[in-house]
Design a protein around this motif. Structure first.
Motif, short mmCIF file in Angstrom:
data_model
loop_
_atom_site.label_atom_id
_atom_site.label_comp_id
_atom_site.label_asym_id
_atom_site.label_seq_id
_atom_site.Cartn_x
_atom_site.Cartn_y
_atom_site.Cartn_z
N ARG A 71 0.83 -1.21 0.00
CA ARG A 71 0.00 0.00 0.00
C ARG A 71 0.86 1.26 0.00
O ARG A 71 0.56 2.24 -0.67
CB ARG A 71 -0.94 0.00 1.21
CG ARG A 71 -1.95 1.12 1.17
CD ARG A 71 -2.88 1.07 2.37
NE ARG A 71 -3.78 2.21 2.39
CZ ARG A 71 -4.56 2.53 3.40
NH1 ARG A 71 -4.58 1.77 4.49
NH2 ARG A 71 -5.33 3.60 3.35
N LEU A 72 1.94 1.21 0.76
CA LEU A 72 2.88 2.34 0.76
C LEU A 72 3.51 2.51 -0.62
O LEU A 72 3.64 3.62 -1.12
CB LEU A 72 3.97 2.10 1.79
CG LEU A 72 5.13 3.11 1.78
CD1 LEU A 72 4.65 4.46 2.27
CD2 LEU A 72 6.29 2.61 2.63
N MET A 73 3.88 1.40 -1.24
CA MET A 73 4.49 1.45 -2.57
C MET A 73 3.53 2.08 -3.57
O MET A 73 3.92 2.92 -4.40
CB MET A 73 4.86 0.04 -3.01
CG MET A 73 5.69 -0.04 -4.26
SD MET A 73 7.37 0.46 -3.93
CE MET A 73 8.19 -0.20 -5.37
N ALA A 74 2.26 1.70 -3.51
CA ALA A 74 1.27 2.23 -4.45
C ALA A 74 1.09 3.73 -4.27
O ALA A 74 1.07 4.49 -5.24
CB ALA A 74 -0.05 1.50 -4.25
N SER A 75 0.99 4.18 -3.03
CA SER A 75 0.78 5.61 -2.78
C SER A 75 2.03 6.42 -3.12
O SER A 75 1.95 7.46 -3.79
CB SER A 75 0.42 5.83 -1.30
OG SER A 75 -0.80 5.23 -0.99
N ALA A 76 3.21 5.93 -2.69
CA ALA A 76 4.43 6.70 -2.87
C ALA A 76 4.84 6.80 -4.34
O ALA A 76 5.22 7.88 -4.81
CB ALA A 76 5.56 6.07 -2.05
N PHE A 77 4.75 5.70 -5.08
CA PHE A 77 5.17 5.75 -6.48
C PHE A 77 4.26 6.62 -7.31
O PHE A 77 4.71 7.29 -8.25
CB PHE A 77 5.24 4.33 -7.05
CG PHE A 77 6.61 3.75 -7.01
CD1 PHE A 77 7.21 3.25 -8.14
CD2 PHE A 77 7.32 3.72 -5.81
CE1 PHE A 77 8.50 2.72 -8.10
CE2 PHE A 77 8.60 3.19 -5.76
CZ PHE A 77 9.19 2.69 -6.91
N ALA A 78 2.97 6.61 -7.00
CA ALA A 78 2.05 7.48 -7.73
C ALA A 78 2.27 8.95 -7.38
O ALA A 78 2.31 9.82 -8.24
CB ALA A 78 0.61 7.07 -7.44
N GLY A 79 2.46 9.22 -6.09
CA GLY A 79 2.63 10.60 -5.65
C GLY A 79 3.97 11.20 -6.02
O GLY A 79 4.07 12.39 -6.33
N TYR A 80 5.02 10.37 -5.99
CA TYR A 80 6.37 10.85 -6.30
C TYR A 80 6.76 10.61 -7.77
O TYR A 80 7.94 10.59 -8.09
CB TYR A 80 7.40 10.14 -5.41
CG TYR A 80 7.42 10.59 -3.98
CD1 TYR A 80 7.64 11.92 -3.64
CD2 TYR A 80 7.22 9.69 -2.94
CE1 TYR A 80 7.67 12.34 -2.34
CE2 TYR A 80 7.25 10.09 -1.62
CZ TYR A 80 7.47 11.41 -1.32
OH TYR A 80 7.51 11.83 -0.01
N TYR A 81 5.78 10.44 -8.62
CA TYR A 81 6.06 10.03 -10.01
C TYR A 81 7.04 10.99 -10.69
O TYR A 81 8.00 10.56 -11.34
CB TYR A 81 4.76 9.96 -10.81
CG TYR A 81 4.92 9.39 -12.18
CD1 TYR A 81 5.01 8.01 -12.37
CD2 TYR A 81 4.99 10.22 -13.30
CE1 TYR A 81 5.16 7.48 -13.64
CE2 TYR A 81 5.16 9.69 -14.57
CZ TYR A 81 5.23 8.32 -14.73
OH TYR A 81 5.39 7.79 -15.98
N LEU A 82 6.81 12.29 -10.55
CA LEU A 82 7.67 13.28 -11.21
C LEU A 82 9.11 13.18 -10.69
O LEU A 82 10.07 13.14 -11.48
CB LEU A 82 7.12 14.68 -10.96
CG LEU A 82 7.93 15.86 -11.53
CD1 LEU A 82 8.07 15.74 -13.04
CD2 LEU A 82 7.27 17.19 -11.16
N ALA A 83 9.26 13.11 -9.38
CA ALA A 83 10.60 13.02 -8.80
C ALA A 83 11.28 11.72 -9.19
O ALA A 83 12.49 11.69 -9.46
CB ALA A 83 10.52 13.15 -7.28
N LEU A 84 10.54 10.62 -9.21
CA LEU A 84 11.13 9.33 -9.56
C LEU A 84 11.61 9.31 -11.00
O LEU A 84 12.64 8.70 -11.31
CB LEU A 84 10.11 8.21 -9.33
CG LEU A 84 9.80 7.89 -7.86
CD1 LEU A 84 8.63 6.92 -7.76
CD2 LEU A 84 11.02 7.33 -7.17
N MET A 85 10.88 9.95 -11.90
CA MET A 85 11.33 10.01 -13.29
C MET A 85 12.62 10.83 -13.41
O MET A 85 13.52 10.47 -14.19
CB MET A 85 10.24 10.64 -14.17
CG MET A 85 9.03 9.74 -14.39
SD MET A 85 9.44 8.15 -15.19
CE MET A 85 9.38 7.03 -13.78
#
Length: 348
Positions: A71-85
């Motif tokens: 659940r943390l992975m789902a929320s964090a990856f979606a929310g931090y998408y710009l930074a992760l890219m």
């Protein structure tokens, strides 16, 4: 069990930051400690044999996080998408610069990839620092566990925040200076001649700059998240992390003063480990704090998948044994100082 897996996930991320952080720091100092093409190749050679396998810890961190805290992975990856890219592009550019920069004996070609190398390492240090600031400050998590962030909103650390505000920018600057100091200390261990001398001078100056920045970040963190400090007082792992910081700082200072490069590098690693471990312990059990409403925060217990524990318990020790075995082998293989020579065609 959940606390144990939180510690394991934190350990994998800390291992990556310590190991690859020295490469970020060395890369940021690439132009400053190395003035000639041959000297710059010496810095690249100090990083070259090790840079790619360090990212195994980052991949392992992501895989373990997905299995144990989906659940943390789902929320964090979606929310931090710009930074992760942006982090992904930084890692790609750094890898390309290392691999192709020395293939053509042309000053323009090598100068361009040297610039890409310095820029990508600086960008990665800033992004990872901003990410740390976001974890400490929190994110605009709603009641459904979702969030999204622009680069910045009103530049304040409360409410509908963005990736950047005055607090996360401060943490990003601190992390960039800290990793630069860590990288300079590593270069004193792995280089020789003028590069070694310049790296030693930069290590002394940068570690001196880390001290006031650390104090400033501590005060700012108290203002932004006072609850972290209240919880830390009753957390024995925070006190253990503080003890590691003190011992490592003494080891680092004594190593720098006595020009004992290995001792200074051990202290540098320990200092990073202590800072990161203390921060991770202070955050638990809240893994994503909501700046909109504290009751929306996502805890380790709420985001854990208890059904996946059995599978992770089986494969994680195998992966850890392989990673440690390769670490021991590669560290012994490239334990000495690095010197770089040019062949007849101009390759290194």
């Amino acid at each position: 069990m959940i606390a144990t897996w939180y510690a394991i996930v934190s350990f994998m991320l800390i291992a990556y930051v310590i190991l690859d952080g020295r490469n970020f720091g060395a890369g940021m100092l690439h132009w400053f400690v190395a003035r000639t093409p041959d000297e710059r190749r010496q810095v690249i050679a100090a990083i070259g044999p090790l840079w790619s396998w360090h990212e195994v810890w980052l991949v392992g961190f992501g895989g373990t996080l997905m299995a144990v805290f989906p659940r943390l992975m789902a929320s964090a990856f979606a929310g931090y998408y710009l930074a992760l890219m942006l982090i992904l592009w930084g890692l790609i550019l750094r890898g390309i610069a290392i691999e192709v920069g020395g293939h053509i004996n042309n000053r323009l070609w090598q100068g361009f990839w040297d610039f890409v190398f310095v820029f990508s390492n600086f960008l990665l240090a800033i992004l990872f620092g901003a990410a740390a600031g976001n974890l400490e400050r929190g994110v605009p998590l709603d009641a459904q566990g979702n969030f999204s962030m622009a680069f910045f909103t009103d530049f304040t650390p409360r409410g509908n925040v963005g990736l950047l505000d005055w607090y996360t920018v401060s943490v990003a600057i601190f992390v960039a200076v800290l990793l630069a100091a860590h990288g300079a200390t590593y270069l004193t261990l792995k280089t020789e001649g003028l590069v070694n001398n310049r790296s030693a001078r930069f290590a002394n100056c940068l570690w001196c700059a880390v001290v006031p920045l650390f104090l400033a970040i501590t005060i700012e963190s108290w203002i932004v998240r006072p609850d972290l400090f209240r919880n830390s007082i009753h957390n024995p792992f925070c006190w253990l992390g503080l003890l590691v910081i003190i011992v490592s700082a003494v080891t680092l200072v004594s190593g720098l003063a006595a020009h004992r490069e290995l001792r200074a590098f051990v202290g540098s690693n320990g200092l990073l480990m202590g800072v990161l471990a203390t921060g991770a312990a202070a955050l638990f059990p809240v893994m994503l704090y909501s700046t909109l409403a504290p009751e929306n925060s996502l805890t380790a217990h709420a985001s854990a998948s208890k059904g996946a524990f059995l599978y992770v318990v089986f494969w994680w020790p195998i992966g850890l044994a392989l990673a440690i075995g390769y670490f021991v082998f590669i560290s012994r293989r490239y334990a000495g100082k690095v010197s770089v020579k040019r062949d007849n065609q101009g390759f290194y």
